[in-house]
Design a protein around this motif. Sequence first.
Motif, PDB file in Angstrom:
ATOM      1  N   LEU A  90       0.847  -1.195   0.000  1.00  0.00           N
ATOM      2  CA  LEU A  90       0.000   0.000   0.000  1.00  0.00           C
ATOM      3  C   LEU A  90       0.881   1.242   0.000  1.00  0.00           C
ATOM      4  O   LEU A  90       1.983   1.238   0.539  1.00  0.00           O
ATOM      5  N   VAL A  91       0.371   2.341  -0.566  1.00  0.00           N
ATOM      6  CA  VAL A  91       1.144   3.575  -0.634  1.00  0.00           C
ATOM      7  C   VAL A  91       1.513   4.090   0.757  1.00  0.00           C
ATOM      8  O   VAL A  91       2.591   4.631   0.967  1.00  0.00           O
ATOM      9  N   GLU A  92       0.661   3.868   1.737  1.00  0.00           N
ATOM     10  CA  GLU A  92       0.916   4.382   3.079  1.00  0.00           C
ATOM     11  C   GLU A  92       2.138   3.750   3.738  1.00  0.00           C
ATOM     12  O   GLU A  92       2.789   4.375   4.580  1.00  0.00           O
ATOM     13  N   CYS A  93       2.474   2.526   3.349  1.00  0.00           N
ATOM     14  CA  CYS A  93       3.609   1.868   3.996  1.00  0.00           C
ATOM     15  C   CYS A  93       4.920   2.579   3.688  1.00  0.00           C
ATOM     16  O   CYS A  93       5.862   2.496   4.476  1.00  0.00           O
ATOM     17  N   ASN A  94       4.998   3.301   2.563  1.00  0.00           N
ATOM     18  CA  ASN A  94       6.210   4.059   2.256  1.00  0.00           C
ATOM     19  C   ASN A  94       6.411   5.194   3.251  1.00  0.00           C
ATOM     20  O   ASN A  94       7.532   5.552   3.574  1.00  0.00           O
ATOM     21  N   GLU A  95       5.301   5.758   3.726  1.00  0.00           N
ATOM     22  CA  GLU A  95       5.386   6.894   4.640  1.00  0.00           C
ATOM     23  C   GLU A  95       5.860   6.481   6.029  1.00  0.00           C
ATOM     24  O   GLU A  95       6.582   7.214   6.682  1.00  0.00           O
ATOM     25  N   ASP A  96       5.446   5.293   6.495  1.00  0.00           N
ATOM     26  CA  ASP A  96       5.835   4.866   7.839  1.00  0.00           C
ATOM     27  C   ASP A  96       6.815   3.690   7.837  1.00  0.00           C
ATOM     28  O   ASP A  96       7.018   3.044   8.861  1.00  0.00           O
ATOM     29  N   ASN A  97       7.404   3.378   6.677  1.00  0.00           N
ATOM     30  CA  ASN A  97       8.477   2.389   6.552  1.00  0.00           C
ATOM     31  C   ASN A  97       8.074   1.004   7.066  1.00  0.00           C
ATOM     32  O   ASN A  97       8.820   0.362   7.806  1.00  0.00           O
ATOM     33  N   THR A  98       6.871   0.559   6.674  1.00  0.00           N
ATOM     34  CA  THR A  98       6.373  -0.744   7.121  1.00  0.00           C
ATOM     35  C   THR A  98       6.066  -1.685   5.958  1.00  0.00           C
ATOM     36  O   THR A  98       5.379  -2.695   6.135  1.00  0.00           O
ATOM     37  N   CYS A  99       6.550  -1.387   4.754  1.00  0.00           N
ATOM     38  CA  CYS A  99       6.181  -2.165   3.568  1.00  0.00           C
ATOM     39  C   CYS A  99       6.555  -3.643   3.684  1.00  0.00           C
ATOM     40  O   CYS A  99       5.763  -4.514   3.343  1.00  0.00           O
ATOM     41  N   ALA A 100       7.760  -3.943   4.161  1.00  0.00           N
ATOM     42  CA  ALA A 100       8.181  -5.347   4.260  1.00  0.00           C
ATOM     43  C   ALA A 100       7.294  -6.108   5.237  1.00  0.00           C
ATOM     44  O   ALA A 100       6.843  -7.225   4.943  1.00  0.00           O
ATOM     45  N   ALA A 101       7.016  -5.513   6.386  1.00  0.00           N
ATOM     46  CA  ALA A 101       6.166  -6.181   7.378  1.00  0.00           C
ATOM     47  C   ALA A 101       4.748  -6.364   6.845  1.00  0.00           C
ATOM     48  O   ALA A 101       4.126  -7.411   7.049  1.00  0.00           O
ATOM     49  N   GLU A 102       4.216  -5.362   6.158  1.00  0.00           N
ATOM     50  CA  GLU A 102       2.860  -5.466   5.621  1.00  0.00           C
ATOM     51  C   GLU A 102       2.782  -6.515   4.512  1.00  0.00           C
ATOM     52  O   GLU A 102       1.804  -7.259   4.421  1.00  0.00           O
ATOM     53  N   ALA A 103       3.788  -6.589   3.656  1.00  0.00           N
ATOM     54  CA  ALA A 103       3.803  -7.604   2.605  1.00  0.00           C
ATOM     55  C   ALA A 103       3.866  -8.990   3.216  1.00  0.00           C
ATOM     56  O   ALA A 103       3.174  -9.910   2.781  1.00  0.00           O
ATOM     57  N   ASP A 104       4.670  -9.157   4.259  1.00  0.00           N
ATOM     58  CA  ASP A 104       4.762 -10.450   4.935  1.00  0.00           C
ATOM     59  C   ASP A 104       3.437 -10.816   5.591  1.00  0.00           C
ATOM     60  O   ASP A 104       3.009 -11.965   5.532  1.00  0.00           O
ATOM     61  N   ALA A 105       2.760  -9.830   6.169  1.00  0.00           N
ATOM     62  CA  ALA A 105       1.488 -10.078   6.859  1.00  0.00           C
ATOM     63  C   ALA A 105       0.376 -10.546   5.921  1.00  0.00           C
ATOM     64  O   ALA A 105      -0.503 -11.297   6.327  1.00  0.00           O
ATOM     65  N   VAL A 106       0.409 -10.104   4.656  1.00  0.00           N
ATOM     66  CA  VAL A 106      -0.643 -10.506   3.713  1.00  0.00           C
ATOM     67  C   VAL A 106      -0.241 -11.748   2.906  1.00  0.00           C
ATOM     68  O   VAL A 106      -0.960 -12.156   2.011  1.00  0.00           O
ATOM     69  N   GLY A 107       0.913 -12.338   3.243  1.00  0.00           N
ATOM     70  CA  GLY A 107       1.307 -13.582   2.591  1.00  0.00           C
ATOM     71  C   GLY A 107       1.706 -13.430   1.141  1.00  0.00           C
ATOM     72  O   GLY A 107       1.294 -14.219   0.302  1.00  0.00           O
ATOM     73  N   VAL A 108       2.491 -12.445   0.823  1.00  0.00           N
ATOM     74  CA  VAL A 108       2.927 -12.212  -0.552  1.00  0.00           C
ATOM     75  C   VAL A 108       3.760 -13.392  -1.040  1.00  0.00           C
ATOM     76  O   VAL A 108       4.597 -13.928  -0.316  1.00  0.00           O
ATOM     77  N   SER A 109       3.499 -13.817  -2.284  1.00  0.00           N
ATOM     78  CA  SER A 109       4.328 -14.846  -2.899  1.00  0.00           C
ATOM     79  C   SER A 109       4.773 -14.355  -4.266  1.00  0.00           C
ATOM     80  O   SER A 109       4.133 -13.518  -4.875  1.00  0.00           O
ATOM     81  N   VAL A 110       5.880 -14.880  -4.725  1.00  0.00           N
ATOM     82  CA  VAL A 110       6.423 -14.525  -6.046  1.00  0.00           C
ATOM     83  C   VAL A 110       6.461 -15.799  -6.873  1.00  0.00           C
ATOM     84  O   VAL A 110       6.990 -16.814  -6.423  1.00  0.00           O
ATOM     85  N   THR A 111       5.889 -15.748  -8.061  1.00  0.00           N
ATOM     86  CA  THR A 111       5.923 -16.903  -8.956  1.00  0.00           C
ATOM     87  C   THR A 111       6.520 -16.484 -10.291  1.00  0.00           C
ATOM     88  O   THR A 111       6.565 -15.305 -10.629  1.00  0.00           O
ATOM     89  N   PHE A 112       6.970 -17.444 -11.036  1.00  0.00           N
ATOM     90  CA  PHE A 112       7.585 -17.166 -12.334  1.00  0.00           C
ATOM     91  C   PHE A 112       6.891 -17.999 -13.377  1.00  0.00           C
ATOM     92  O   PHE A 112       6.572 -19.113 -13.193  1.00  0.00           O
TER      93      PHE A 112
END
Length: 112
Positions: A90-112
Amino acid sequence: FEFISDELCTQISCTMMEVEVVTPLVNPDGENTGSMGSIVISGTGFEMSAPFVYEAAGTPEVERVDPPRMTVLEAADGQAIQIFTRFFPLVECNEDNTCAAEADAVGVSVTF
């Protein structure tokens, strides 16, 4: 424009062309919705193009993939690919430096 080249280069994309362009004015509504454009480079006997995306303000996006391409042999050797994102998840995570934690919390996966 300027050609950038390294005589000792052994990678697939050694010759680069640096071009500065001014993008055409787009629909002002594009600030909220985004739109597509196309960059065309042509000369005598050739033409090539690349899509260009105008993102809506604050849209999560892939900022850079490094390397941008590789040979099959490089991939077989297990060369790592780095993906740099912006406004993700989310754009807000850039403002409070929480992007990595938020991505981990929503279970982000990377596929190829």
